[in-house]
Design a protein around this motif. Sequence first.
Motif, PDB file in Angstrom:
ATOM      1  N   CYS A   1       0.831  -1.223   0.000  1.00  0.00           N
ATOM      2  CA  CYS A   1       0.000   0.000   0.000  1.00  0.00           C
ATOM      3  C   CYS A   1       0.863   1.271   0.000  1.00  0.00           C
ATOM      4  O   CYS A   1       0.582   2.252  -0.684  1.00  0.00           O
TER       5      CYS A   1
ATOM      6  N   ASN B   1       2.365   1.782  -3.383  1.00  0.00           N
ATOM      7  CA  ASN B   1       1.332   2.215  -4.340  1.00  0.00           C
ATOM      8  C   ASN B   1       1.019   3.710  -4.175  1.00  0.00           C
ATOM      9  O   ASN B   1       0.863   4.447  -5.148  1.00  0.00           O
ATOM     10  N   ALA B   2       0.965   4.221  -2.951  1.00  0.00           N
ATOM     11  CA  ALA B   2       0.678   5.651  -2.704  1.00  0.00           C
ATOM     12  C   ALA B   2       1.812   6.538  -3.233  1.00  0.00           C
ATOM     13  O   ALA B   2       1.580   7.590  -3.840  1.00  0.00           O
TER      14      ALA B   2
ATOM     15  N   SER C   1       3.867   5.762  -5.640  1.00  0.00           N
ATOM     16  CA  SER C   1       3.836   5.713  -7.099  1.00  0.00           C
ATOM     17  C   SER C   1       2.765   6.652  -7.659  1.00  0.00           C
ATOM     18  O   SER C   1       2.962   7.342  -8.659  1.00  0.00           O
ATOM     19  N   GLN C   2       1.607   6.677  -7.000  1.00  0.00           N
ATOM     20  CA  GLN C   2       0.533   7.566  -7.465  1.00  0.00           C
ATOM     21  C   GLN C   2       0.939   9.030  -7.349  1.00  0.00           C
ATOM     22  O   GLN C   2       0.617   9.854  -8.212  1.00  0.00           O
ATOM     23  N   ALA C   3       1.667   9.369  -6.292  1.00  0.00           N
ATOM     24  CA  ALA C   3       2.126  10.763  -6.134  1.00  0.00           C
ATOM     25  C   ALA C   3       3.106  11.134  -7.246  1.00  0.00           C
ATOM     26  O   ALA C   3       3.037  12.238  -7.811  1.00  0.00           O
ATOM     27  N   ASP C   4       4.004  10.191  -7.539  1.00  0.00           N
ATOM     28  CA  ASP C   4       4.947  10.457  -8.622  1.00  0.00           C
ATOM     29  C   ASP C   4       4.240  10.598  -9.958  1.00  0.00           C
ATOM     30  O   ASP C   4       4.571  11.463 -10.787  1.00  0.00           O
ATOM     31  N   VAL C   5       3.244   9.721 -10.178  1.00  0.00           N
ATOM     32  CA  VAL C   5       2.491   9.793 -11.426  1.00  0.00           C
ATOM     33  C   VAL C   5       1.750  11.132 -11.550  1.00  0.00           C
ATOM     34  O   VAL C   5       1.696  11.767 -12.611  1.00  0.00           O
ATOM     35  N   GLY C   6       1.204  11.612 -10.427  1.00  0.00           N
ATOM     36  CA  GLY C   6       0.509  12.914 -10.472  1.00  0.00           C
ATOM     37  C   GLY C   6       1.458  14.064 -10.788  1.00  0.00           C
ATOM     38  O   GLY C   6       1.116  14.978 -11.556  1.00  0.00           O
TER      39      GLY C   6
ATOM     40  N   THR D   1       2.322  13.893 -14.399  1.00  0.00           N
ATOM     41  CA  THR D   1       1.188  14.350 -15.213  1.00  0.00           C
ATOM     42  C   THR D   1       1.119  15.879 -15.265  1.00  0.00           C
ATOM     43  O   THR D   1       0.866  16.484 -16.310  1.00  0.00           O
TER      44      THR D   1
END
Length: 289
Positions: free
Chosen positions: A22, A25-26, A28-33, A36
């Motif tokens: 978890c 995953n959090a 990774s999502q921050a990096d993806v944002g 973006t």
Amino acid sequence: MLARSVIFRLLVAAPLCALCACANNAASQADVGALTSEVRALRESQSRLVERLERLEAHAAVDRARMAPSAVRPGSSATVPVTAVEAGGALMATPDLSVVKLKPRYEPAPKLNTQVAVVEPDSEQMEMFISPVGEDSAPVAAISSGGATMVSTRGEDPADQPDPDVLDADYEKYVSMLRTGNVEGGVQRLRTFSEENPRHPRADNALYFSGLGQMGLNDFKDAASTFERLIATYPAGDAVLDGMLRLAECRVRLNQAADARALYTRVVTQFPGTAAATQAEQRLAALSQ
């Protein structure tokens, strides 16, 4: 027992693995944002650059179109390349400006009153120019030069008359005495010159410069008397107008404003259109304030 221990350890490690998954995953999502957002900013910057490039291409096309007619010979046809931006209607062409020449509005000059009233001299003034001649005397010849009028008779002996060249030299010498600082001597010599040679062409000028010298000595009363004599003796001389102005100035210095105003008014009314009349008008306006 061994199998149970292994199972127990697996059960204990499973939640820990889930927690780690978890957390990863959090992150990774921050990096993806973040990535973006950077991509979106780059796309906006790229779109601005593309718009700027299109505008530059449009201006370049306009410049080529303007230069094309000068390079094309008469009777030949030339095609101007059209870019995709021009075809799409995004071309912002600079409108042609026409040169308009404005002619100044013609206005005629105002009309000036050039009519001057003719003033006849008084009979008393005319008597000054007439010499008493006996019945047997020869005709009288009047010679006018400069301001004063010199009257000579043919019956007079030329040997008794002073040399005109000598008199002219004396006059210049006496005037130079005023200019070089010997004011009192120059005034006395000029007065004597006018008294001894009343019909000399420069007799009136001698009186005028002697009056100026007296003004320079602050002797305004005697200067006024000298200018009065000049005006009365030589009313047709070339120094009479300046003498009237100087006489009025002496009146002002002697606190005789009414007499000065009358003299200025006389110059304006009797000699209109002259430089002396203009000065008299200015000084008359100054006295009225």
